[in-house]
Design an enzyme around this catalytic site. Structure first.
Site, PDB file in Angstrom:
ATOM      1  N   ARG A  91      -4.625  -1.918   9.044  1.00 58.88           N
ATOM      2  CA  ARG A  91      -5.812  -2.746   8.829  1.00 58.88           C
ATOM      3  C   ARG A  91      -5.480  -3.843   7.824  1.00 58.88           C
ATOM      4  O   ARG A  91      -4.480  -3.784   7.120  1.00 58.88           O
ATOM      5  CB  ARG A  91      -7.004  -1.898   8.379  1.00 58.88           C
ATOM      6  CG  ARG A  91      -6.740  -1.028   7.163  1.00 58.88           C
ATOM      7  CD  ARG A  91      -8.008  -0.270   6.728  1.00 58.88           C
ATOM      8  NE  ARG A  91      -7.710   0.663   5.656  1.00 58.88           N
ATOM      9  CZ  ARG A  91      -7.725   1.992   5.786  1.00 58.88           C
ATOM     10  NH1 ARG A  91      -8.039   2.545   6.940  1.00 58.88           N
ATOM     11  NH2 ARG A  91      -7.433   2.772   4.761  1.00 58.88           N
ATOM     12  N   ILE A  92      -6.389  -4.841   7.782  1.00 65.49           N
ATOM     13  CA  ILE A  92      -6.162  -6.020   6.944  1.00 65.49           C
ATOM     14  C   ILE A  92      -6.787  -5.843   5.558  1.00 65.49           C
ATOM     15  O   ILE A  92      -6.404  -6.514   4.616  1.00 65.49           O
ATOM     16  CB  ILE A  92      -6.753  -7.285   7.636  1.00 65.49           C
ATOM     17  CG1 ILE A  92      -6.231  -7.425   9.072  1.00 65.49           C
ATOM     18  CG2 ILE A  92      -6.482  -8.550   6.845  1.00 65.49           C
ATOM     19  CD1 ILE A  92      -4.845  -7.941   9.236  1.00 65.49           C
ATOM     20  N   HIS A 125       2.159   3.268  -9.214  1.00 69.88           N
ATOM     21  CA  HIS A 125       1.987   1.822  -9.432  1.00 69.88           C
ATOM     22  C   HIS A 125       3.171   1.267 -10.226  1.00 69.88           C
ATOM     23  O   HIS A 125       3.623   0.149  -9.969  1.00 69.88           O
ATOM     24  CB  HIS A 125       0.674   1.535 -10.160  1.00 69.88           C
ATOM     25  CG  HIS A 125      -0.534   1.881  -9.340  1.00 69.88           C
ATOM     26  ND1 HIS A 125      -0.654   1.498  -8.022  1.00 69.88           N
ATOM     27  CD2 HIS A 125      -1.661   2.573  -9.631  1.00 69.88           C
ATOM     28  CE1 HIS A 125      -1.810   1.938  -7.551  1.00 69.88           C
ATOM     29  NE2 HIS A 125      -2.435   2.598  -8.508  1.00 69.88           N
ATOM     30  N   ARG A 140      -0.008   7.621  -2.897  1.00 74.73           N
ATOM     31  CA  ARG A 140       0.558   8.719  -2.106  1.00 74.73           C
ATOM     32  C   ARG A 140       2.005   9.002  -2.497  1.00 74.73           C
ATOM     33  O   ARG A 140       2.436  10.150  -2.555  1.00 74.73           O
ATOM     34  CB  ARG A 140       0.454   8.411  -0.607  1.00 74.73           C
ATOM     35  CG  ARG A 140      -0.912   8.732  -0.038  1.00 74.73           C
ATOM     36  CD  ARG A 140      -1.138   8.077   1.276  1.00 74.73           C
ATOM     37  NE  ARG A 140      -1.385   6.642   1.123  1.00 74.73           N
ATOM     38  CZ  ARG A 140      -1.289   5.770   2.120  1.00 74.73           C
ATOM     39  NH1 ARG A 140      -0.928   6.180   3.322  1.00 74.73           N
ATOM     40  NH2 ARG A 140      -1.557   4.508   1.898  1.00 74.73           N
ATOM     41  N   TRP A 141       2.748   7.947  -2.811  1.00 72.18           N
ATOM     42  CA  TRP A 141       4.149   8.115  -3.237  1.00 72.18           C
ATOM     43  C   TRP A 141       4.185   9.018  -4.472  1.00 72.18           C
ATOM     44  O   TRP A 141       5.006   9.929  -4.555  1.00 72.18           O
ATOM     45  CB  TRP A 141       4.749   6.747  -3.546  1.00 72.18           C
ATOM     46  CG  TRP A 141       6.199   6.771  -3.940  1.00 72.18           C
ATOM     47  CD1 TRP A 141       7.277   6.635  -3.109  1.00 72.18           C
ATOM     48  CD2 TRP A 141       6.725   6.936  -5.270  1.00 72.18           C
ATOM     49  NE1 TRP A 141       8.437   6.711  -3.830  1.00 72.18           N
ATOM     50  CE2 TRP A 141       8.135   6.895  -5.153  1.00 72.18           C
ATOM     51  CE3 TRP A 141       6.153   7.114  -6.521  1.00 72.18           C
ATOM     52  CZ2 TRP A 141       8.974   7.023  -6.259  1.00 72.18           C
ATOM     53  CZ3 TRP A 141       6.991   7.254  -7.632  1.00 72.18           C
ATOM     54  CH2 TRP A 141       8.383   7.207  -7.492  1.00 72.18           C
ATOM     55  N   SER A 191      -7.634  -5.824  -4.919  1.00 72.97           N
ATOM     56  CA  SER A 191      -8.665  -6.399  -4.051  1.00 72.97           C
ATOM     57  C   SER A 191     -10.028  -6.383  -4.737  1.00 72.97           C
ATOM     58  O   SER A 191     -10.225  -5.651  -5.717  1.00 72.97           O
ATOM     59  CB  SER A 191      -8.744  -5.612  -2.735  1.00 72.97           C
ATOM     60  OG  SER A 191      -9.397  -4.371  -2.932  1.00 72.97           O
ATOM     61  N   ASP A 222       0.832  -1.211   0.000  1.00 71.91           N
ATOM     62  CA  ASP A 222       0.000   0.000   0.000  1.00 71.91           C
ATOM     63  C   ASP A 222       0.868   1.262   0.000  1.00 71.91           C
ATOM     64  O   ASP A 222       1.957   1.273   0.573  1.00 71.91           O
ATOM     65  CB  ASP A 222      -0.917  -0.018   1.230  1.00 71.91           C
ATOM     66  CG  ASP A 222      -2.076   0.961   1.084  1.00 71.91           C
ATOM     67  OD1 ASP A 222      -2.401   1.348  -0.050  1.00 71.91           O
ATOM     68  OD2 ASP A 222      -2.656   1.342   2.115  1.00 71.91           O
ATOM     69  N   GLU A 254       1.982 -12.811  12.560  1.00 70.73           N
ATOM     70  CA  GLU A 254       2.544 -11.640  13.235  1.00 70.73           C
ATOM     71  C   GLU A 254       2.360 -10.479  12.263  1.00 70.73           C
ATOM     72  O   GLU A 254       2.648 -10.610  11.062  1.00 70.73           O
ATOM     73  CB  GLU A 254       4.039 -11.858  13.516  1.00 70.73           C
ATOM     74  CG  GLU A 254       4.329 -13.048  14.420  1.00 70.73           C
ATOM     75  CD  GLU A 254       3.782 -12.889  15.844  1.00 70.73           C
ATOM     76  OE1 GLU A 254       3.657 -11.743  16.314  1.00 70.73           O
ATOM     77  OE2 GLU A 254       3.470 -13.920  16.475  1.00 70.73           O
ATOM     78  N   GLU A 305     -12.406  -4.965  -3.705  1.00 68.48           N
ATOM     79  CA  GLU A 305     -12.928  -3.602  -3.485  1.00 68.48           C
ATOM     80  C   GLU A 305     -12.260  -2.579  -4.405  1.00 68.48           C
ATOM     81  O   GLU A 305     -12.749  -1.460  -4.554  1.00 68.48           O
ATOM     82  CB  GLU A 305     -12.721  -3.187  -2.024  1.00 68.48           C
ATOM     83  CG  GLU A 305     -13.601  -3.943  -1.018  1.00 68.48           C
ATOM     84  CD  GLU A 305     -13.186  -5.391  -0.789  1.00 68.48           C
ATOM     85  OE1 GLU A 305     -11.976  -5.697  -0.942  1.00 68.48           O
ATOM     86  OE2 GLU A 305     -14.058  -6.228  -0.488  1.00 68.48           O
ATOM     87  N   ASN A 306     -11.125  -2.946  -5.010  1.00 70.03           N
ATOM     88  CA  ASN A 306     -10.394  -1.969  -5.838  1.00 70.03           C
ATOM     89  C   ASN A 306     -11.094  -1.631  -7.158  1.00 70.03           C
ATOM     90  O   ASN A 306     -10.686  -0.702  -7.857  1.00 70.03           O
ATOM     91  CB  ASN A 306      -8.949  -2.431  -6.106  1.00 70.03           C
ATOM     92  CG  ASN A 306      -8.042  -2.326  -4.902  1.00 70.03           C
ATOM     93  OD1 ASN A 306      -7.152  -3.138  -4.697  1.00 70.03           O
ATOM     94  ND2 ASN A 306      -8.246  -1.312  -4.080  1.00 70.03           N
TER      95      ASN A 306
HETATM   96  C1  IPE Z   1      -5.250  -2.848  -0.015  1.00 74.53           C
HETATM   97  O1  IPE Z   1      -4.962  -1.517  -0.235  1.00 74.53           O
HETATM   98  C2  IPE Z   1      -5.344  -3.585  -1.327  1.00 74.53           C
HETATM   99  C3  IPE Z   1      -4.083  -3.801  -2.031  1.00 74.53           C
HETATM  100  C4  IPE Z   1      -2.893  -3.507  -1.563  1.00 74.53           C
HETATM  101  C5  IPE Z   1      -4.209  -4.423  -3.330  1.00 74.53           C
HETATM  102  P1  IPE Z   1      -6.121  -0.428  -0.366  1.00 74.53           P
HETATM  103  O2  IPE Z   1      -5.454   0.889  -0.532  1.00 74.53           O
HETATM  104  O3  IPE Z   1      -7.090  -0.825  -1.412  1.00 74.53           O
HETATM  105  O4  IPE Z   1      -6.817  -0.547   1.055  1.00 74.53           O
HETATM  106  P2  IPE Z   1      -7.743   0.481   1.838  1.00 74.53           P
HETATM  107  O5  IPE Z   1      -8.761   0.988   0.877  1.00 74.53           O
HETATM  108  O6  IPE Z   1      -6.858   1.590   2.318  1.00 74.53           O
HETATM  109  O7  IPE Z   1      -8.318  -0.302   2.977  1.00 74.53           O
HETATM  110  C1  IPE Z   2      -1.325   0.285  -3.965  1.00 76.17           C
HETATM  111  O1  IPE Z   2      -1.393   1.449  -3.238  1.00 76.17           O
HETATM  112  C2  IPE Z   2      -2.440  -0.658  -3.688  1.00 76.17           C
HETATM  113  C3  IPE Z   2      -3.175  -1.104  -4.901  1.00 76.17           C
HETATM  114  C4  IPE Z   2      -4.477  -1.160  -4.902  1.00 76.17           C
HETATM  115  C5  IPE Z   2      -2.454  -1.522  -6.084  1.00 76.17           C
HETATM  116  P1  IPE Z   2      -2.583   2.473  -3.351  1.00 76.17           P
HETATM  117  O2  IPE Z   2      -2.936   2.719  -4.781  1.00 76.17           O
HETATM  118  O3  IPE Z   2      -3.705   2.070  -2.476  1.00 76.17           O
HETATM  119  O4  IPE Z   2      -1.863   3.763  -2.756  1.00 76.17           O
HETATM  120  P2  IPE Z   2      -2.478   4.815  -1.754  1.00 76.17           P
HETATM  121  O5  IPE Z   2      -2.969   4.074  -0.552  1.00 76.17           O
HETATM  122  O6  IPE Z   2      -3.577   5.523  -2.476  1.00 76.17           O
HETATM  123  O7  IPE Z   2      -1.328   5.714  -1.420  1.00 76.17           O
HETATM  124 MG    MG Z   3      -4.144   2.377  -0.505  1.00 79.91          MG
END
Ligand code: IPE
Ligand code: IPE
Ligand code: MG
Length: 238
Positions: free
Chosen positions: A189-190, A34, A21-22, A62, A17, A202, A64-65
Site C-alpha cells: 500500500r501507499i 528505528h 517488526r525487525w 507520516s 517500513d 513503478e 498518521e504516525n
Molecule cells: C508508512 O509506514 C510511513 C512511514 C514509512 C514513515 P506505516 O507503518 O506508518 O504504514 P501503515 O500504518 O502500515 O500503513
Molecule cells: C518504520 O517502520 C516506519 C516509521 C514510521 C518510521 P515501522 O515502525 O512502521 O515498522 P513496523 O511496520 O511496525 O514493522
Molecule cells: Mg509499519
C-alpha cells in the site's frame, strides 16, 4: 547499454517500513529497529548518490504516525536530530540539497533550526535528498490547492486551476515525478505517501524489513525498473 542507462530512474522514493517488526523478531524494543533503520537510511541514501540518482525521497514520519506512543515518536525525532547534526560534516552535503516535505511546525525549535540549516547547505547542487516528515500526500495536495486559491483571491484571477499549477505548488515543486517507488516490509500500500507525484511510478514491493534492505537489493530494484515498459496509457514502444 545506452538503452538501460536511459531507463535509470531520476526520482526514487522509499517507504521505509518494517523497523518495528525487525526489532520485535529479535526481542528488542521497537526503537532499536528505528536506530537500525536509520543506518540503512544512511547507507541507501549514499548508494543512491553513488548511482547518480537525481532525486531521492524517504518517508520518515507520516501525518498518521502521531498515533504511535509518545516515547517512540521522541526516539524517532532524536535519531533525526543526530543524522542532521552529522550531515553538516559530510562531504556529500556540498553537492546535495536537503528538503523537508511536510509540516515541520509541530517539532521542537532545535529540530526546526537544524532543518532550516540543512535546507541551506550545499553549493553545487546536483542531487536532491527529500525527507518526508509529518508528511501526507492528501495534505500536500490540500496545501497546494490552498496556495493556488489564496493567489487567485489576491489577484482576482478566476481561471480554472491546471494540473501543472498543482504540480508546481506541491512540496516537490519542480522536481521530477517519482519513477520508482520502493516499499519494504511486505505491505502493498501507499499509506498516503506521494500520491500525486507517484501517479505513474513503478511500484516495487519487497518483503525485506527496512533495516535489512541493502544496496544489492536497491540494484535489483533499479534493474527491475529498467525492464519495465512505461506506456503512460499509450502503446508498447518496442
Ligand atoms: C508508512 O509506514 C510511513 C512511514 C514509512 C514513515 P506505516 O507503518 O506508518 O504504514 P501503515 O500504518 O502500515 O500503513
Ligand atoms: C518504520 O517502520 C516506519 C516509521 C514510521 C518510521 P515501522 O515502525 O512502521 O515498522 P513496523 O511496520 O511496525 O514493522
Ligand atoms: Mg509499519
Amino acid at each position: 547499454m545506452a538503452e538501460i542507462l536511459s531507463k535509470k530512474p531520476r526520482h526514487i522514493a522509499f517507504i521505509m517500513d518494517g523497523n518495528g517488526r525487525w526489532a520485535q523478531q529479535r526481542g528488542l524494543p521497537r526503537t532499536a529497529g528505528h536506530a537500525e533503520g536509520g543506518k540503512t537510511f544512511r547507507a541507501i541514501a549514499d548508494a543512491c548518490l553513488d548511482r547518480d540518482i537525481e532525486v531521492i525521497t524517504f518517508f520518515a514520519f507520516s501525518t498518521e504516525n502521531w498515533k504511535r506512543p509518545k516515547l517512540e515518536i521522541a526516539a524517532l525525532m532524536k535519531l533525526l536530530n543526530r543524522y542532521l547534526v552529522d550531515w553538516f560534516s559530510e562531504e556529500r552535503a556540498k553537492n546535495t540539497r536537503v528538503h523537508f516535505l511536510g509540516d515541520t511546525t509541530p517539532f521542537s525549535e532545535e529540530l526546526r533550526d537544524l532543518i532550516a540549516r540543512a535546507e541551506q547547505t550545499g553549493e553545487n547542487i546536483s542531487h536532491h535528498l527529500n525527507i518526508a516528515l509529518n508528511y501526507g500526500g492528501r495534505a500536500d495536495i490540500a496545501q497546494a490547492a490552498n496556495k493556488l486559491l489564496s493567489e487567485r483571491i489576491l489577484t482576482g484571477n478566476p481561471s480554472p486551476v491546471t494540473e501543472d499549477e498543482i504540480t508546481l505548488a506541491l512540496s516537490t515543486g519542480e522536481m521530477p515525478p517519482v519513477d520508482l517507488l520502493i516499499r519494504t516490509g511486505g505491505e502493498m500500500r501507499i499509506s498516503n505517501f506521494l500520491l500525486w507525484q507517484s501517479a505513474y511510478a513503478e511500484l516495487y514491493f519487497s518483503d525485506t524489513l527496512w533495516p535489512d534492505f541493502s544496496a544489492e537489493e536497491l540494484d535489483r530494484a533499479i534493474d527491475w525498473f529498467s525492464g519495465r515498459d512505461r506506456r503512460y496509457g499509450g502503446l508498447n514502444q518496442k
